[in-house]
Motif scaffolding. Structure first.
Motif, mmCIF file in Angstrom:
data_model
loop_
_atom_site.group_PDB
_atom_site.id
_atom_site.type_symbol
_atom_site.label_atom_id
_atom_site.label_comp_id
_atom_site.label_asym_id
_atom_site.label_seq_id
_atom_site.Cartn_x
_atom_site.Cartn_y
_atom_site.Cartn_z
ATOM 1 N N ARG A 168 20.877 -27.607 -9.369
ATOM 2 C CA ARG A 168 20.473 -28.461 -10.436
ATOM 3 C C ARG A 168 18.991 -28.753 -10.498
ATOM 4 O O ARG A 168 18.280 -28.850 -12.402
ATOM 5 N N ALA A 169 17.992 -28.870 -10.038
ATOM 6 C CA ALA A 169 16.798 -29.223 -9.766
ATOM 7 C C ALA A 169 15.865 -28.188 -9.874
ATOM 8 O O ALA A 169 14.761 -28.499 -9.877
ATOM 9 N N LEU A 170 16.614 -27.017 -10.136
ATOM 10 C CA LEU A 170 15.497 -25.546 -9.601
ATOM 11 C C LEU A 170 15.809 -24.788 -11.258
ATOM 12 O O LEU A 170 15.952 -25.513 -12.257
ATOM 13 N N TYR A 171 15.481 -23.805 -11.259
ATOM 14 C CA TYR A 171 15.576 -22.921 -12.482
ATOM 15 C C TYR A 171 15.593 -21.795 -12.216
ATOM 16 O O TYR A 171 15.388 -21.269 -11.625
ATOM 17 N N SER A 172 16.691 -21.040 -13.022
ATOM 18 C CA SER A 172 16.696 -20.347 -12.842
ATOM 19 C C SER A 172 15.660 -18.516 -12.740
ATOM 20 O O SER A 172 16.235 -17.546 -11.593
ATOM 21 N N GLY A 173 14.584 -19.014 -13.258
ATOM 22 C CA GLY A 173 13.275 -17.855 -13.076
ATOM 23 C C GLY A 173 13.003 -17.708 -11.844
ATOM 24 O O GLY A 173 12.434 -17.002 -10.704
ATOM 25 N N ALA A 174 13.163 -18.947 -11.068
ATOM 26 C CA ALA A 174 12.378 -19.035 -9.491
ATOM 27 C C ALA A 174 13.518 -18.573 -8.738
ATOM 28 O O ALA A 174 12.842 -17.584 -7.645
ATOM 29 N N ILE A 175 14.452 -19.128 -8.769
ATOM 30 C CA ILE A 175 15.836 -18.269 -7.916
ATOM 31 C C ILE A 175 15.889 -17.112 -7.512
ATOM 32 O O ILE A 175 15.483 -15.940 -6.790
ATOM 33 N N TYR A 176 15.670 -16.413 -9.264
ATOM 34 C CA TYR A 176 15.886 -14.912 -9.561
ATOM 35 C C TYR A 176 14.720 -14.314 -8.324
ATOM 36 O O TYR A 176 14.729 -13.782 -7.885
ATOM 37 N N ASP A 177 13.124 -14.880 -9.135
ATOM 38 C CA ASP A 177 12.548 -14.191 -8.293
ATOM 39 C C ASP A 177 12.322 -14.403 -6.656
ATOM 40 O O ASP A 177 12.023 -13.220 -5.600
ATOM 41 N N VAL A 178 12.825 -15.211 -5.509
ATOM 42 C CA VAL A 178 13.763 -15.684 -4.342
ATOM 43 C C VAL A 178 14.085 -14.586 -4.148
ATOM 44 O O VAL A 178 13.932 -13.562 -2.904
ATOM 45 N N LEU A 179 14.912 -13.472 -4.946
ATOM 46 C CA LEU A 179 16.200 -13.470 -4.692
ATOM 47 C C LEU A 179 15.479 -11.589 -4.811
ATOM 48 O O LEU A 179 15.963 -10.625 -3.934
ATOM 49 N N ASP A 180 15.023 -11.905 -6.008
ATOM 50 C CA ASP A 180 14.214 -10.555 -5.613
ATOM 51 C C ASP A 180 13.335 -10.175 -5.069
ATOM 52 O O ASP A 180 12.868 -8.944 -4.088
ATOM 53 N N GLY A 181 12.063 -10.841 -4.182
ATOM 54 C CA GLY A 181 11.495 -11.327 -2.981
ATOM 55 C C GLY A 181 12.361 -10.233 -1.306
ATOM 56 O O GLY A 181 12.050 -10.030 -0.494
ATOM 57 N N LEU A 182 13.557 -10.829 -2.514
ATOM 58 C CA LEU A 182 15.139 -10.275 -0.099
ATOM 59 C C LEU A 182 16.000 -9.106 -0.533
ATOM 60 O O LEU A 182 16.094 -8.681 -0.312
ATOM 61 N N MET B 269 23.892 -20.467 -10.527
ATOM 62 C CA MET B 269 23.120 -21.216 -11.397
ATOM 63 C C MET B 269 23.201 -20.871 -12.008
ATOM 64 O O MET B 269 22.092 -19.731 -12.424
ATOM 65 N N GLY B 270 22.797 -21.576 -13.425
ATOM 66 C CA GLY B 270 22.267 -20.720 -15.197
ATOM 67 C C GLY B 270 21.555 -21.510 -15.584
ATOM 68 O O GLY B 270 21.810 -23.012 -15.437
ATOM 69 N N ASP B 271 21.156 -21.072 -16.657
ATOM 70 C CA ASP B 271 20.073 -22.226 -17.470
ATOM 71 C C ASP B 271 20.015 -21.748 -18.580
ATOM 72 O O ASP B 271 20.137 -20.394 -19.269
ATOM 73 N N LEU B 272 18.856 -22.194 -19.253
ATOM 74 C CA LEU B 272 18.697 -21.335 -20.700
ATOM 75 C C LEU B 272 18.203 -20.180 -20.915
ATOM 76 O O LEU B 272 18.585 -19.017 -21.537
ATOM 77 N N ASP B 273 17.572 -20.072 -19.817
ATOM 78 C CA ASP B 273 17.317 -17.968 -19.630
ATOM 79 C C ASP B 273 18.177 -17.563 -18.866
ATOM 80 O O ASP B 273 17.899 -16.052 -19.018
ATOM 81 N N GLY B 274 19.088 -17.712 -18.387
ATOM 82 C CA GLY B 274 20.011 -17.422 -18.366
ATOM 83 C C GLY B 274 20.742 -17.961 -17.021
ATOM 84 O O GLY B 274 21.055 -18.754 -16.253
ATOM 85 N N ALA B 275 22.092 -16.537 -16.214
ATOM 86 C CA ALA B 275 22.331 -17.191 -14.890
ATOM 87 C C ALA B 275 22.443 -15.624 -13.376
ATOM 88 O O ALA B 275 22.090 -14.666 -13.513
#
Length: 233
Positions: free
Chosen positions: A19-33, A182-188
């Motif tokens: 919850r302390a993170l944001y969806s865009g950063a999580i997506y970037d990590v998944l994309d990099g994997l 994980m979801g926020d204003l940008d999406g999940a």
């Protein structure tokens, strides 16, 4: 049988850190994997812009129920007891079989769910009773809002099975019990259970690096030098 909610780390701790993170950063990590298709459809949004949702999936599959299947209605009352039996905070994650006619989640679902360990819901479908949900600050992400009741039109069919939610870059994103969302204003985004810890740690490191770079930019340092220092941001 393997526990879908065993991560080697306390689940509430994982929820708080995600919850302390944001969806865009999580997506970037998944994309990099090599996992670019983990973002849900762009119209699955929080019912209030500042809502942040994170947690392990308790998966629910629903189907149209125009005939009013009595057996299905009798069986579905056990859903919330099965949630409570997990003993961990959960997200109620609903595959609504692409139905676009009714509300698949509402205030009573949230009330019973919260008493059963549910801390939020992500619904590939409709939501109603939204004012009640907002007043109790219960985080929900859904495709649309509608007053239309689901009774005898749509019903839970099965739960704690693999489901599929509509995706942003793919037709669907598979979700298994125990996957993190994980979801926020940008999406999940959907984080496969096997990667929950790795993605969390890499995202925390990425966000820390971004914070350092932001401070350098704001202090007036040469942008070219900052980009050379930190690489792709």
């Amino acid at each position: 049988m393997n526990d879908p909610y065993s991560y080697g780390v306390d689940v509430q701790t994982l929820v708080d850190r995600y919850r302390a993170l944001y969806s865009g950063a999580i997506y970037d990590v998944l994309d990099g994997l090599g996992l670019p298709h983990q973002a849900l459809a762009t119209d699955i949004k929080p019912i209030r812009q500042d809502m942040i949702i994170a947690g392990p999936a308790f998966t629910v599959k629903g189907i149209s129920d125009a005939a009013g299947n009595v057996d299905m209605r009798d069986r579905r009352i056990h859903l919330f007891n099965d949630m409570r039996a997990t003993g961990v905070p959960l997200l109620d994650v609903r595959d609504c079989s692409f139905d676009t006619q009714v509300a698949h989640y509402g205030e009573m679902n949230a009330t019973v769910g919260a008493a059963s360990g549910v801390i939020g819901a992500i619904v590939d479908g409709g939501c109603r009773d939204t004012a009640f949900l907002l007043r109790r600050d219960f985080p929900v992400m859904a495709r649309y809002l509608t007053p239309v009741e689901a009774y005898q039109r749509w019903s839970y069919y099965e739960w704690q099975r693999p489901i599929a939610l509509r995706g942003a870059l793919s037709s669907v994103v598979p979700v298994q019990p125990g996957d993190f969302l994980m979801g926020d204003l940008d999406g999940a985004v959907v984080i496969p259970k096997s990667l929950v810890i790795e993605v969390l740690e890499k995202t925390e490191k990425l966000v820390a690096t971004e914070n350092e770079a932001r401070q350098d930019f704001e202090s007036g340092q040469d942008p070219v030098e900052v980009y050379r220092k930190y690489g792709r941001l």
